[in-house]
Design a protein around this motif. Sequence first.
Motif, PDB file in Angstrom:
ATOM      1  N   THR A   1     -28.424  35.978  21.796  1.00 36.95           N
ATOM      2  CA  THR A   1     -29.006  36.070  20.454  1.00 36.95           C
ATOM      3  C   THR A   1     -28.380  35.070  19.481  1.00 36.95           C
ATOM      4  OG1 THR A   1     -27.474  37.832  19.852  1.00 36.95           O
ATOM      5  CG2 THR A   1     -29.638  38.500  20.694  1.00 36.95           C
ATOM      6  N   ASN A   2     -27.140  34.616  19.771  1.00 35.75           N
ATOM      7  CA  ASN A   2     -26.477  33.707  18.849  1.00 35.75           C
ATOM      8  C   ASN A   2     -25.465  32.857  19.617  1.00 35.75           C
ATOM      9  OD1 ASN A   2     -24.784  32.480  16.931  1.00 35.75           O
ATOM     10  ND2 ASN A   2     -25.112  34.133  15.453  1.00 35.75           N
ATOM     11  N   TYR A   3     -25.753  31.562  19.763  1.00 38.20           N
ATOM     12  CA  TYR A   3     -24.871  30.721  20.582  1.00 38.20           C
ATOM     13  C   TYR A   3     -23.488  30.570  19.960  1.00 38.20           C
ATOM     14  CZ  TYR A   3     -24.836  26.503  17.674  1.00 38.20           C
ATOM     15  OH  TYR A   3     -24.618  25.602  16.669  1.00 38.20           O
ATOM     16  N   LYS A   4     -23.393  30.723  18.641  1.00 36.67           N
ATOM     17  CA  LYS A   4     -22.086  30.525  18.000  1.00 36.67           C
ATOM     18  C   LYS A   4     -21.102  31.638  18.358  1.00 36.67           C
ATOM     19  CE  LYS A   4     -23.439  27.573  14.202  1.00 36.67           C
ATOM     20  NZ  LYS A   4     -23.702  27.444  12.760  1.00 36.67           N
ATOM     21  N   THR A   5     -21.600  32.831  18.595  1.00 39.45           N
ATOM     22  CA  THR A   5     -20.704  33.929  18.972  1.00 39.45           C
ATOM     23  C   THR A   5     -20.662  34.149  20.480  1.00 39.45           C
ATOM     24  OG1 THR A   5     -22.484  35.529  18.613  1.00 39.45           O
ATOM     25  CG2 THR A   5     -20.986  35.133  16.771  1.00 39.45           C
ATOM     26  N   GLU A   6     -21.693  33.693  21.211  1.00 43.39           N
ATOM     27  CA  GLU A   6     -21.775  34.022  22.638  1.00 43.39           C
ATOM     28  C   GLU A   6     -21.510  32.845  23.567  1.00 43.39           C
ATOM     29  OE1 GLU A   6     -25.322  36.587  23.484  1.00 43.39           O
ATOM     30  OE2 GLU A   6     -25.564  36.468  21.322  1.00 43.39           O
ATOM     31  N   CYS A   7     -21.468  31.625  23.051  1.00 41.55           N
ATOM     32  CA  CYS A   7     -21.341  30.468  23.941  1.00 41.55           C
ATOM     33  C   CYS A   7     -20.249  29.496  23.511  1.00 41.55           C
ATOM     34  CB  CYS A   7     -22.654  29.673  24.005  1.00 41.55           C
ATOM     35  SG  CYS A   7     -24.104  30.631  24.471  1.00 41.55           S
ATOM     36  N   ILE A   8     -20.362  28.981  22.314  1.00 40.67           N
ATOM     37  CA  ILE A   8     -19.622  27.759  21.986  1.00 40.67           C
ATOM     38  C   ILE A   8     -18.108  27.961  21.943  1.00 40.67           C
ATOM     39  CG2 ILE A   8     -19.615  27.825  19.453  1.00 40.67           C
ATOM     40  CD1 ILE A   8     -20.698  24.830  19.702  1.00 40.67           C
ATOM     41  N   GLY A   9     -17.670  29.177  21.652  1.00 41.80           N
ATOM     42  CA  GLY A   9     -16.226  29.424  21.597  1.00 41.80           C
ATOM     43  C   GLY A   9     -15.542  29.036  22.898  1.00 41.80           C
ATOM     44  N   CYS A  10     -16.156  29.363  24.013  1.00 41.77           N
ATOM     45  CA  CYS A  10     -15.599  29.039  25.331  1.00 41.77           C
ATOM     46  C   CYS A  10     -15.760  27.562  25.680  1.00 41.77           C
ATOM     47  CB  CYS A  10     -16.292  29.845  26.411  1.00 41.77           C
ATOM     48  SG  CYS A  10     -15.570  31.444  26.740  1.00 41.77           S
TER      49      CYS A  10
END
Length: 96
Positions: free
Chosen positions: A65-74
């Motif tokens: 639903t939100n790449y900033k919280t679910e993807c980019i951190g890693c």
Amino acid sequence: MIVKELLTAVTGAMTTGTASRGTEVEGWFVMVKDTQGRFQSNQLWGDGWGWSLFIADQPDSSVTTNYKTECIGCHIPARKYDWIYLNGYRVLETTK
Ligand code: HEC
């Protein structure tokens, strides 16, 4: 577009030593290049890519639903390579 296929794996002793191999497909991480920032109001798009995870038994829609919280951190360690872990793709790394 880059697709990372997720597989369950089995590990066991073989004549070469301990070996793992993929078995069932569990899903796909997908990144779609977007150099123009075309979908700025969509929370799956940004930083030059569309970002989504698809689960194998419901492939028609993303569970992200939100790449900033679910993807980019890693992916921060790969930021200088446009968010891609190029060390997994030696051919691309040498052309960068
Ligand atoms: C828990 C950390 C983590 C999260 C969360 C995560 N990634 Fe990744 N991702 C990685 C790592 C580490 C790699 C490289 C090593 C590997 O493939 O396991 C990678 C690799 C990838 C690849 C293959 C290309 C590459 O860089 O090697 C894609 C495509 C990808 N991720 C997309 C996504 C998307 C889309 C999301 C969000 C839905 C996401 N990732 C969330 C850690 C993560």
